[in-house]
Design a protein around this motif. Structure first.
Motif, PDB file in Angstrom:
ATOM      1  N   ALA A 308       9.356   3.296  25.379  1.00 50.10           N
ATOM      2  CA  ALA A 308       8.163   3.057  24.566  1.00 50.10           C
ATOM      3  C   ALA A 308       8.161   1.651  23.978  1.00 50.10           C
ATOM      4  O   ALA A 308       7.124   0.957  23.984  1.00 50.10           O
ATOM      5  CB  ALA A 308       8.076   4.106  23.456  1.00 50.10           C
ATOM      6  N   LEU A 309       9.306   1.191  23.468  1.00 49.64           N
ATOM      7  CA  LEU A 309       9.374  -0.143  22.884  1.00 49.64           C
ATOM      8  C   LEU A 309       9.185  -1.207  23.955  1.00 49.64           C
ATOM      9  O   LEU A 309       8.450  -2.183  23.747  1.00 49.64           O
ATOM     10  CB  LEU A 309      10.717  -0.337  22.172  1.00 49.64           C
ATOM     11  CG  LEU A 309      10.956  -1.701  21.523  1.00 49.64           C
ATOM     12  CD1 LEU A 309       9.860  -2.023  20.505  1.00 49.64           C
ATOM     13  CD2 LEU A 309      12.339  -1.746  20.852  1.00 49.64           C
ATOM     14  N   GLU A 311       7.555  -0.947  26.817  1.00 44.64           N
ATOM     15  CA  GLU A 311       6.149  -0.962  27.237  1.00 44.64           C
ATOM     16  C   GLU A 311       5.288  -1.680  26.206  1.00 44.64           C
ATOM     17  O   GLU A 311       4.392  -2.467  26.563  1.00 44.64           O
ATOM     18  CB  GLU A 311       5.646   0.466  27.434  1.00 44.64           C
ATOM     19  CG  GLU A 311       6.161   1.145  28.689  1.00 44.64           C
ATOM     20  CD  GLU A 311       5.548   2.522  28.890  1.00 44.64           C
ATOM     21  OE1 GLU A 311       5.246   2.878  30.043  1.00 44.64           O
ATOM     22  OE2 GLU A 311       5.374   3.249  27.874  1.00 44.64           O
ATOM     23  N   ASP A 312       5.543  -1.417  24.929  1.00 47.03           N
ATOM     24  CA  ASP A 312       4.758  -2.044  23.870  1.00 47.03           C
ATOM     25  C   ASP A 312       4.948  -3.553  23.863  1.00 47.03           C
ATOM     26  O   ASP A 312       3.984  -4.313  23.685  1.00 47.03           O
ATOM     27  CB  ASP A 312       5.167  -1.449  22.521  1.00 47.03           C
ATOM     28  CG  ASP A 312       4.361  -2.023  21.367  1.00 47.03           C
ATOM     29  OD1 ASP A 312       3.123  -1.867  21.370  1.00 47.03           O
ATOM     30  OD2 ASP A 312       4.961  -2.630  20.467  1.00 47.03           O
ATOM     31  N   GLY A 315       3.666  -4.992  27.555  1.00 45.75           N
ATOM     32  CA  GLY A 315       2.318  -4.655  27.997  1.00 45.75           C
ATOM     33  C   GLY A 315       2.295  -4.067  29.391  1.00 45.75           C
ATOM     34  O   GLY A 315       1.217  -3.936  29.996  1.00 45.75           O
TER      35      GLY A 315
END
Length: 360
Positions: A308-309, A311-312, A315
């Motif tokens: 999740a981190l 991907e954030d 992008g």
């Protein structure tokens, strides 16, 4: 696997095992390197090399030596920590020679403000040290060593959960930061025609790796794993730089558990951003994950938190990352076989490999 270390003194204090593929007389190194270095530093007066030493706990693929360069300039005494990294000529871990490319990658990254050791000089002539080499600035900090595993003792194991949380988060941030540098600046990493970049380039590298280690002994389990992965070819193939050994142990941290250097650039490619994420997830699970065969390190982010981190920050989508994790297992199997052969150790058991590679 490897450790091209821009080491600091704290890193060496963790362990006392030298794992370099080859060692030499350090007095001889000083005698050979001092005049070479003086010729590359014409403003330096009275240049001398002090405190040469091998790093401890990692550095299995390249001979890596730490030293201090001391001189006077403009009437002032100067001391600069340096690292010399020597090209392997006999104990080669990989089939591809990317020695010059790793230097160039570090140079590009440093120019973009990415936290890598500053490369200083590269020497292609083997006459000086018996092989080509390059010199980079030495970064001070601590390394989560692999020998012995950092989860079993040392500063990482002794840290608080909050400190390890900070360490994990900053590590993932720096992993993600690599995808911010334009790929146009790394076109010297392009592969041959037909496999110049993307997943095709990285896939070709390890197909050839399997062929390379199969010259001494056939490994049907590796070919079966290649067939399995080919049959599950991922749809998600984002472009991106490949670090090549993306793991916690190839980051250097300061006393606040912040990253000060990203290390080990010996196998870079244009193979796509998910290669490194898959490698990071796999090695994290092996070294300190909840299912690892060693102590679990409370505070380290979970697999889902890491994804999740990442991907954030990038992008990018991590869809199909499971395939890249399985590909990492194949890569590590190739490395394990090659390193065992180089060190004269027992080769991996095929039944164990088959289970690891999901072809049992």
């Amino acid at each position: 696997m490897t450790a091209s270390r821009c080491w600091g003194s704290e890193a060496m204090a963790v362990d006392n095992v030298i794992v370099a593929p080859e060692t030499r007389s350090l007095d001889g190194l000083v005698a050979a390197l001092t005049p070479w270095l003086a010729a590359h530093m014409p403003e330096a007066r009275g240049l001398r090399i002090e405190n040469p030493s091998y790093p401890f706990g990692a550095g299995q693929s390249h001979e890596t030596i730490l030293f201090d360069a001391c001189w006077s300039e403009g009437g002032k005494a100067v001391r600069q920590g340096c690292v010399v990294r020597v090209k392997p000529m006999r104990h080669t871990v990989f089939p591809d020679d990317l020695f010059e490319q790793q230097y160039r990658v570090m140079d590009v990254l440093h120019g973009h403000g990415i936290r890598v050791a500053k490369p200083l000089w590269i020497e292609h002539d083997p006459a000086v040290l018996g092989a080509p080499f390059f010199i980079m600035e030495r970064v001070e900090g601590r390394v989560a060593v692999s020998i012995p595993p950092y989860a079993e003792g040392g500063w990482v194991a002794e840290a608080t959960p909050a400190q390890r949380r900070r360490m994990w988060e900053d590590g993932v941030r720096h992993l993600a930061s690599l995808q911010s540098v334009p790929l146009a600046d790394f076109q010297f990493l392009a592969g041959p025609k037909g496999v110049r970049d993307g997943l095709a380039q990285e896939w070709d590298k390890y197909v050839r790796f399997v062929q390379w280690i199969s010259a001494d002994r056939e490994w049907p389990v590796l070919h079966a794993a290649l067939d399995r992965l080919k049959g599950l070819w991922p749809a998600n193939q984002p472009a991106g730089l490949v670090w090549g050994d993306a793991r916690l142990g190839n980051l250097m941290f300061d006393a606040n558990f912040d990253v000060v250097a990203i290390m080990d650039w010996e196998q870079p490619s244009l193979g796509g951003a998910l290669q490194d994420l898959g490698w990071w997830l796999t090695l994290s699970e092996q070294m300190h994950g909840a299912n690892a065969d060693r102590p679990h390190l409370e505070g380290m982010g979970t697999r889902s938190e890491t994804i999740a981190l990442w991907e954030d920050l990038t992008g990018l989508s991590a869809q199909d990352v499971e395939w890249y994790e399985d590909f990492t297992q194949l890569k590590h199997s190739c490395l394990g076989i090659r390193l065992a052969g180089l060190k004269g150790r027992p080769l991996p058991d095929e039944a164990w490999l088959a289970q690891r590679l999901k072809v049992a």
